[in-house]
Design a protein around this motif. Structure first.
Motif, PDB file in Angstrom:
ATOM      1  N   ARG A 170      32.945  47.030  35.880  1.00 52.60           N
ATOM      2  CA  ARG A 170      32.213  46.222  36.875  1.00 52.60           C
ATOM      3  C   ARG A 170      30.731  46.301  37.150  1.00 52.60           C
ATOM      4  O   ARG A 170      30.175  45.398  37.404  1.00 52.60           O
ATOM      5  CB  ARG A 170      32.998  46.392  38.370  1.00 52.60           C
TER       6      ARG A 170
ATOM      7  N   GLU B 253      28.942  44.910  34.036  1.00 51.89           N
ATOM      8  CA  GLU B 253      29.050  43.408  34.003  1.00 51.89           C
ATOM      9  C   GLU B 253      28.487  42.578  35.239  1.00 51.89           C
ATOM     10  O   GLU B 253      28.494  41.541  35.396  1.00 51.89           O
ATOM     11  CB  GLU B 253      30.430  43.089  33.795  1.00 51.89           C
TER      12      GLU B 253
ATOM     13  N   THR C 298      29.760  42.959  38.261  1.00 54.23           N
ATOM     14  CA  THR C 298      30.857  42.344  39.065  1.00 54.23           C
ATOM     15  C   THR C 298      30.741  42.781  40.627  1.00 54.23           C
ATOM     16  O   THR C 298      30.610  43.972  40.469  1.00 54.23           O
ATOM     17  CB  THR C 298      32.265  42.725  38.413  1.00 54.23           C
TER      18      THR C 298
ATOM     19  N   LYS D 292      37.475  38.702  35.818  1.00 55.57           N
ATOM     20  CA  LYS D 292      36.176  39.746  35.838  1.00 55.57           C
ATOM     21  C   LYS D 292      36.679  40.935  36.818  1.00 55.57           C
ATOM     22  O   LYS D 292      36.208  41.823  36.658  1.00 55.57           O
ATOM     23  CB  LYS D 292      34.919  39.185  36.257  1.00 55.57           C
TER      24      LYS D 292
ATOM     25  N   ARG E 148      39.014  42.793  34.501  1.00 58.84           N
ATOM     26  CA  ARG E 148      38.537  42.824  33.202  1.00 58.84           C
ATOM     27  C   ARG E 148      39.214  43.739  32.163  1.00 58.84           C
ATOM     28  O   ARG E 148      39.947  43.492  31.030  1.00 58.84           O
ATOM     29  CB  ARG E 148      37.052  43.032  33.064  1.00 58.84           C
TER      30      ARG E 148
END
Length: 305
Positions: free
Chosen positions: A208, A211, A213, A251, A254
């Motif tokens: 997370r 990316e 997120t 996401k 993921r």
């Protein structure tokens, strides 16, 4: 980590579950079940409104607390689980009650009837700010939103056990997204949760962060990622059954497959689909079917007739 429950309770200052007084309200007869609005006090004396769903014409198979999703819709909480507003694939209350379960669906703090300024299912300009304040004001006082949310969660399970007339060996928790995150943490620290259905919420903290997120605000616990990750939480649920539902294009889940693979034991049922975050009928039906099977299981772990 050997003892996630003890670590979390100590880290958060989370007390053991307590019994609470429940105010019971109007009962509405629906197709195959009754829906009752109830209310009980939270840790800070704040009222927690919830819907209680009970099946018609049969003894309950078991029970489940369903924690609602987030979806940026702070005006929806228990009423979305009830199928009264929002996404039909979040209407777990009616589906599970018709299948013979008692279901409790509470509003999370700063959602629906627990918003600071307004009540009901219409959005308000300041909804997001009030949710943010629920975290930041506690941080200013040296407290944590996670402590509040998990105390709410264990109170909800206590209320279900108190009112539902269900076998305590056949009760669990469930949720999607924000609700799935709540169910994940709650089941990890509360052995009264005999099963947990977690959808759209299992993802390593490293993935997370890499990316970009977002995380739910109640996970904003300083230093948490140094000591704990989602595979630790899943491992702490075992050997109690857990369902992990995820999407390859989601996401928020993921790398759920990789997280599950890190956990030893066969207590996890994994459903991974090549789709995004929002639930669809296939996943909704699979979650309902799995929960019903767990609530009907024999005390020795076998499947009930």
């Amino acid at each position: 980590m050997d003892d996630v429950a003890t670590f979390l309770r100590d880290r958060l200052g989370l007390a053991a579950p307590v019994d609470v007084a429940v105010t019971r309200g109007a009962v509405e007869a629906c197709d195959g079940y009754d829906r009752e609005r109830i209310e009980y006090p939270g840790l800070e004396g704040d009222p927690i409104p919830a819907f209680l769903f009970t099946p018609h014409g049969r003894a309950p198979r078991g029970g489940v607390v369903v924690f609602h999703q987030h979806n940026g819709e702070f005006h929806f909480g228990k009423s979305e689980v009830a199928g009264l507003v929002g996404d039909p694939c979040q209407a777990f209350g009616p589906a599970l009650a018709r299948a013979g379960l008692v279901v409790l669906a509470p509003d999370s703090i700063s959602f629906e009837d627990r918003r600071a300024g307004v009540r009901g299912v219409e959005p308000d300009t300041h909804d997001w700010l009030q949710h943010y304040n629920a975290m930041s004001y506690r941080l200013l006082q040296g407290d944590l939103l996670m402590r509040k949310c998990l105390d709410d969660a264990q109170r909800a399970l206590g209320v279900l056990l108190q009112l539902g007339g269900v076998d305590p060996r056949r009760v669990g928790v469930a949720g999607h997204s924000y609700g799935g995150t709540t169910a994940l943490y709650h089941a990890a620290l509360d052995p009264r949760c005999r099963f947990a259905a977690i959808s759209g919420a299992v993802c390593s903290l490293a993935t997370r962060q890499r990316e970009g997120t977002g995380i739910v605000l109640f996970e904003a616990v300083p230093g948490l990622a140094r000591d704990l990750d989602h595979h630790d939480l899943l491992a702490a649920i075992g050997p109690r059954p857990a369902l992990v539902v995820s999407g390859t294009q989601d996401k928020y889940s993921r790398d759920a497959d990789a997280v599950v693979a890190r956990v030893a034991g066969d207590f996890i049922t994994a459903l991974r689909v090549d789709r995004g975050h929002a639930l669809d009928p296939e996943r909704f039906d699979a979650i309902v079917e799995w929960i019903v099977a767990q609530a009907g299981a024999d005390a020795d772990g076998g499947s009930g007739a």
